[in-house]
Design a protein around this motif. Structure first.
Motif, PDB file in Angstrom:
ATOM      1  N   TYR A  36       0.838  -1.197   0.000  1.00  0.00           N
ATOM      2  CA  TYR A  36       0.000   0.000   0.000  1.00  0.00           C
ATOM      3  C   TYR A  36       0.871   1.245   0.000  1.00  0.00           C
ATOM      4  CZ  TYR A  36       1.000   0.501   5.028  1.00  0.00           C
ATOM      5  OH  TYR A  36       1.624   0.658   6.239  1.00  0.00           O
ATOM      6  N   TYR A  37       0.240   2.365  -0.316  1.00  0.00           N
ATOM      7  CA  TYR A  37       0.878   3.674  -0.260  1.00  0.00           C
ATOM      8  C   TYR A  37       0.281   4.460   0.903  1.00  0.00           C
ATOM      9  CZ  TYR A  37       2.771   2.819  -4.941  1.00  0.00           C
ATOM     10  OH  TYR A  37       3.450   2.285  -6.010  1.00  0.00           O
TER      11      TYR A  37
ATOM     12  N   TYR B 199       3.813  17.241   6.969  1.00  0.00           N
ATOM     13  CA  TYR B 199       4.301  16.988   8.329  1.00  0.00           C
ATOM     14  C   TYR B 199       4.933  15.608   8.444  1.00  0.00           C
ATOM     15  CZ  TYR B 199       4.212  16.278  13.391  1.00  0.00           C
ATOM     16  OH  TYR B 199       4.573  15.999  14.685  1.00  0.00           O
ATOM     17  N   TYR B 200       4.461  14.662   7.647  1.00  0.00           N
ATOM     18  CA  TYR B 200       4.936  13.283   7.729  1.00  0.00           C
ATOM     19  C   TYR B 200       6.080  12.994   6.761  1.00  0.00           C
ATOM     20  CZ  TYR B 200       0.654  12.781  10.371  1.00  0.00           C
ATOM     21  OH  TYR B 200      -0.343  12.943  11.306  1.00  0.00           O
ATOM     22  N   ALA B 201       6.615  14.025   6.121  1.00  0.00           N
ATOM     23  CA  ALA B 201       7.793  13.854   5.265  1.00  0.00           C
ATOM     24  C   ALA B 201       9.024  13.758   6.154  1.00  0.00           C
ATOM     25  CB  ALA B 201       7.910  15.018   4.283  1.00  0.00           C
ATOM     26  N   SER B 202       9.185  12.615   6.768  1.00  0.00           N
ATOM     27  CA  SER B 202      10.227  12.406   7.763  1.00  0.00           C
ATOM     28  C   SER B 202      10.831  11.026   7.583  1.00  0.00           C
ATOM     29  CB  SER B 202       9.653  12.554   9.177  1.00  0.00           C
ATOM     30  OG  SER B 202      10.549  12.106  10.158  1.00  0.00           O
ATOM     31  N   GLY B 203      12.122  10.947   7.866  1.00  0.00           N
ATOM     32  CA  GLY B 203      12.784   9.654   7.813  1.00  0.00           C
ATOM     33  C   GLY B 203      12.237   8.687   8.835  1.00  0.00           C
ATOM     34  N   LYS B 204      11.766   9.184   9.965  1.00  0.00           N
ATOM     35  CA  LYS B 204      11.194   8.320  10.991  1.00  0.00           C
ATOM     36  C   LYS B 204       9.954   7.603  10.478  1.00  0.00           C
ATOM     37  CE  LYS B 204      11.183   9.707  15.244  1.00  0.00           C
ATOM     38  NZ  LYS B 204      10.885  10.419  16.510  1.00  0.00           N
ATOM     39  N   VAL B 205       9.134   8.280   9.692  1.00  0.00           N
ATOM     40  CA  VAL B 205       7.933   7.656   9.142  1.00  0.00           C
ATOM     41  C   VAL B 205       8.308   6.597   8.109  1.00  0.00           C
ATOM     42  CG1 VAL B 205       5.837   8.076   7.803  1.00  0.00           C
ATOM     43  CG2 VAL B 205       6.500   9.674   9.595  1.00  0.00           C
ATOM     44  N   VAL B 206       9.241   6.939   7.217  1.00  0.00           N
ATOM     45  CA  VAL B 206       9.639   5.989   6.176  1.00  0.00           C
ATOM     46  C   VAL B 206      10.237   4.729   6.795  1.00  0.00           C
ATOM     47  CG1 VAL B 206      11.118   5.646   4.169  1.00  0.00           C
ATOM     48  CG2 VAL B 206      10.014   7.855   4.533  1.00  0.00           C
ATOM     49  N   LYS B 207      11.089   4.888   7.793  1.00  0.00           N
ATOM     50  CA  LYS B 207      11.718   3.729   8.430  1.00  0.00           C
ATOM     51  C   LYS B 207      10.717   2.941   9.280  1.00  0.00           C
ATOM     52  CE  LYS B 207      16.171   6.107   8.585  1.00  0.00           C
ATOM     53  NZ  LYS B 207      17.204   6.748   9.447  1.00  0.00           N
ATOM     54  N   GLY B 208       9.658   3.607   9.746  1.00  0.00           N
ATOM     55  CA  GLY B 208       8.666   2.910  10.555  1.00  0.00           C
ATOM     56  C   GLY B 208       7.641   2.151   9.749  1.00  0.00           C
ATOM     57  N   LEU B 209       7.534   2.450   8.437  1.00  0.00           N
ATOM     58  CA  LEU B 209       6.581   1.718   7.605  1.00  0.00           C
ATOM     59  C   LEU B 209       7.056   0.293   7.377  1.00  0.00           C
ATOM     60  CD1 LEU B 209       5.765   4.409   4.877  1.00  0.00           C
ATOM     61  CD2 LEU B 209       4.302   3.694   6.760  1.00  0.00           C
ATOM     62  N   SER B 210       6.132  -0.584   7.106  1.00  0.00           N
ATOM     63  CA  SER B 210       6.475  -1.971   6.834  1.00  0.00           C
ATOM     64  C   SER B 210       7.155  -2.093   5.473  1.00  0.00           C
ATOM     65  CB  SER B 210       5.211  -2.840   6.880  1.00  0.00           C
ATOM     66  OG  SER B 210       4.245  -2.367   5.950  1.00  0.00           O
ATOM     67  N   ASP B 211       7.688  -3.265   5.200  1.00  0.00           N
ATOM     68  CA  ASP B 211       8.438  -3.468   3.959  1.00  0.00           C
ATOM     69  C   ASP B 211       7.551  -3.384   2.727  1.00  0.00           C
ATOM     70  OD1 ASP B 211      10.701  -3.837   5.479  1.00  0.00           O
ATOM     71  OD2 ASP B 211      10.472  -6.037   5.573  1.00  0.00           O
ATOM     72  N   ASN B 212       6.249  -3.588   2.875  1.00  0.00           N
ATOM     73  CA  ASN B 212       5.346  -3.565   1.722  1.00  0.00           C
ATOM     74  C   ASN B 212       4.655  -2.217   1.554  1.00  0.00           C
ATOM     75  OD1 ASN B 212       3.812  -3.741   4.013  1.00  0.00           O
ATOM     76  ND2 ASN B 212       2.308  -5.167   3.158  1.00  0.00           N
ATOM     77  N   ALA B 213       5.166  -1.170   2.197  1.00  0.00           N
ATOM     78  CA  ALA B 213       4.512   0.146   2.162  1.00  0.00           C
ATOM     79  C   ALA B 213       5.473   1.199   1.629  1.00  0.00           C
ATOM     80  CB  ALA B 213       4.026   0.541   3.546  1.00  0.00           C
ATOM     81  N   HIS B 214       4.907   2.223   0.991  1.00  0.00           N
ATOM     82  CA  HIS B 214       5.668   3.372   0.497  1.00  0.00           C
ATOM     83  C   HIS B 214       4.954   4.652   0.927  1.00  0.00           C
ATOM     84  CE1 HIS B 214       8.656   1.314  -1.989  1.00  0.00           C
ATOM     85  NE2 HIS B 214       7.687   0.493  -2.366  1.00  0.00           N
ATOM     86  N   LEU B 215       5.727   5.707   1.077  1.00  0.00           N
ATOM     87  CA  LEU B 215       5.197   7.000   1.494  1.00  0.00           C
ATOM     88  C   LEU B 215       5.060   7.917   0.294  1.00  0.00           C
ATOM     89  CD1 LEU B 215       4.479   9.127   3.723  1.00  0.00           C
ATOM     90  CD2 LEU B 215       6.927   9.671   3.795  1.00  0.00           C
ATOM     91  N   ILE B 216       3.905   8.558   0.168  1.00  0.00           N
ATOM     92  CA  ILE B 216       3.684   9.628  -0.808  1.00  0.00           C
ATOM     93  C   ILE B 216       3.244  10.850  -0.032  1.00  0.00           C
ATOM     94  CG2 ILE B 216       2.247  10.435  -2.718  1.00  0.00           C
ATOM     95  CD1 ILE B 216       2.118   7.637  -3.783  1.00  0.00           C
ATOM     96  N   THR B 217       3.976  11.928  -0.170  1.00  0.00           N
ATOM     97  CA  THR B 217       3.693  13.109   0.618  1.00  0.00           C
ATOM     98  C   THR B 217       4.179  14.352  -0.122  1.00  0.00           C
ATOM     99  OG1 THR B 217       4.049  14.163   2.771  1.00  0.00           O
ATOM    100  CG2 THR B 217       5.885  12.923   1.861  1.00  0.00           C
ATOM    101  N   ARG B 218       3.949  15.487   0.479  1.00  0.00           N
ATOM    102  CA  ARG B 218       4.433  16.751  -0.068  1.00  0.00           C
ATOM    103  C   ARG B 218       5.699  17.150   0.673  1.00  0.00           C
ATOM    104  NH1 ARG B 218       3.574  22.058   1.369  1.00  0.00           N
ATOM    105  NH2 ARG B 218       1.992  21.413   2.892  1.00  0.00           N
ATOM    106  N   SER B 219       6.722  17.462  -0.070  1.00  0.00           N
ATOM    107  CA  SER B 219       7.992  17.842   0.539  1.00  0.00           C
ATOM    108  C   SER B 219       7.955  19.300   0.978  1.00  0.00           C
ATOM    109  CB  SER B 219       9.136  17.617  -0.452  1.00  0.00           C
ATOM    110  OG  SER B 219      10.366  18.018   0.109  1.00  0.00           O
ATOM    111  N   ARG B 220       8.743  19.617   1.975  1.00  0.00           N
ATOM    112  CA  ARG B 220       8.841  21.004   2.430  1.00  0.00           C
ATOM    113  C   ARG B 220       9.554  21.849   1.383  1.00  0.00           C
ATOM    114  NH1 ARG B 220       9.670  17.655   6.823  1.00  0.00           N
ATOM    115  NH2 ARG B 220       8.268  18.003   8.597  1.00  0.00           N
ATOM    116  N   SER B 221       9.215  23.131   1.353  1.00  0.00           N
ATOM    117  CA  SER B 221       9.768  24.004   0.313  1.00  0.00           C
ATOM    118  C   SER B 221      11.271  24.210   0.461  1.00  0.00           C
ATOM    119  CB  SER B 221       9.054  25.361   0.339  1.00  0.00           C
ATOM    120  OG  SER B 221       9.215  25.976   1.609  1.00  0.00           O
ATOM    121  N   ASN B 222      11.805  24.060   1.671  1.00  0.00           N
ATOM    122  CA  ASN B 222      13.243  24.263   1.885  1.00  0.00           C
ATOM    123  C   ASN B 222      14.021  22.947   1.904  1.00  0.00           C
ATOM    124  OD1 ASN B 222      12.193  23.298   4.255  1.00  0.00           O
ATOM    125  ND2 ASN B 222      13.300  24.704   5.588  1.00  0.00           N
ATOM    126  N   ALA B 223      13.404  21.862   1.441  1.00  0.00           N
ATOM    127  CA  ALA B 223      14.058  20.555   1.468  1.00  0.00           C
ATOM    128  C   ALA B 223      15.193  20.496   0.449  1.00  0.00           C
ATOM    129  CB  ALA B 223      13.045  19.447   1.192  1.00  0.00           C
TER     130      ALA B 223
END
Length: 333
Positions: free
Chosen positions: A56-57, A63-87
């Protein structure tokens, strides 16, 4: 109260529903002064409660554009989000001759994602895949760069919309097309619509009970810390929060049933609606409010017709005063 919720995006004809799966109060109370769990940690725990075992996505806001969220997701999941403007991100480092000592260099040139808006090259014009938009052309640019919080390639999509402005989207799945990323992130607002229906149609947050002995706080005074309170007081607070959660969960179950009827039995809903809407369009599933009104209109007839054969109808009818309820007088007339 500040809630975090997880919903499942579900296609219903030409419509899309955000079916609520789990919801929790995640701010306001701190039971231990050693607790360092953030809202990101609590969201990961909420996803684990849902326990989705299929790929799943996870579509979320910036707010959830964070490495902690990506690393906390399961192996079958991916993150889709909006990046911060200063990233910022980094180009992959070109392979070099192996050195005798030291780790090979991984990150190349540093890239400010906001700088893509000033570079006119590599832009492409596409039809907007955003839900509900027709005959709208947007410009986008896609690039795969190393994102330091996760230490691997991430797909960034830079978008310029003629009316909504510009934004930078990101996906940890580098195989998905930029059109799909834009479409899925555009559906994120459906959870906001689900919250609106929960407030105004279901009444999921209309709990009117309180703990009399709870220490009052001034408005906007922040969290209440309970590590110096007695165990009896802490247990009473936990019972209160559990009562809130039970009430809200009953509400989202009701909302899910309304969405099920709208998705699987739209013709029956419109036939029982008993009113008129200017915005009825073929192919679009009825809203939760329309389903609720259809159930309300057909409920008296259901009780009167099935009072002798249906246990639920029999249970309700036996405990009603027909002379005091207008709905029963209308059904009998």
């Amino acid at each position: 109260h500040s809630f975090q919720a997880v919903s499942l995006l579900t296609q219903a004809g030409s419509s899309v529903f955000a079916v609520p799966l789990a919801i929790r109060i995640h701010e306001g109370l701190v039971f231990s002064n050693r607790c360092r769990r953030t809202l990101l940690d609590k969201m990961i725990d909420l996803l684990q409660i849902v326990a989705i075992d299929q790929p799943y996505y996870f579509v979320a806001d910036a707010y959830y554009a964070s490495g902690k969220v990506v690393k906390g997701l399961s192996d079958n999941a991916h993150l889709i989000t909006r990046s911060r403007s200063n990233a910022v991100a980094y180009t992959p480092c070109a392979p070099t001759r192996p050195k005798k000592v030291g780790r090979p260099r991984k990150y190349g040139k540093k890239v400010s994602l906001n700088s893509f808006f000033t570079d006119p090259s590599h832009w492409q014009a596409i039809d907007s895949p955003v839900y509900g938009e027709d005959n709208v052309t947007i410009h986008c640019r896609v690039c795969d760069l190393l994102w330091r919080p996760v230490g691997r390639l991430v797909r960034f999509v830079v978008v310029i919309h003629p009316t909504r402005g510009r934004c930078i989207l990101m996906s940890t799945d580098t195989s998905i097309s930029p059109t799909q990323i834009i479409r899925l992130y555009g559906l994120r607002f459906k959870i906001e619509h689900a919250f609106k229906q929960a407030v105004h149609v279901i009444g999921s947050f209309s709990y009117h009970f309180w703990m009399k002995g709870m220490t009052p706080l001034r408005r906007r005074n922040g969290d209440q810390y309970l590590h110096r309170k007695s165990q009896e007081y802490r247990d009473a607070v936990k019972r209160k929060i559990n009562a809130y959660h039970t009430f809200v969960l009953a509400g989202i179950v009701s909302q899910g049933l309304l969405q099920y009827l709208a998705s699987c039995h739209p013709h029956l809903v419109w036939r029982s609606f008993g009113s008129w809407l200017r915005t009825i369009r073929p192919g679009l599933a009825p809203s939760e409010r329309v389903v609720a009104l259809a159930l309300r209109h057909s409920f008296p007839e259901f009780l009167m017709v099935n009072a002798d054969s249906h246990n639920f109808a029999k249970f309700i009818v036996e405990r009603q005063d027909f002379d005091r309820l207008d709905v029963f007088r209308m059904a009998s007339g």
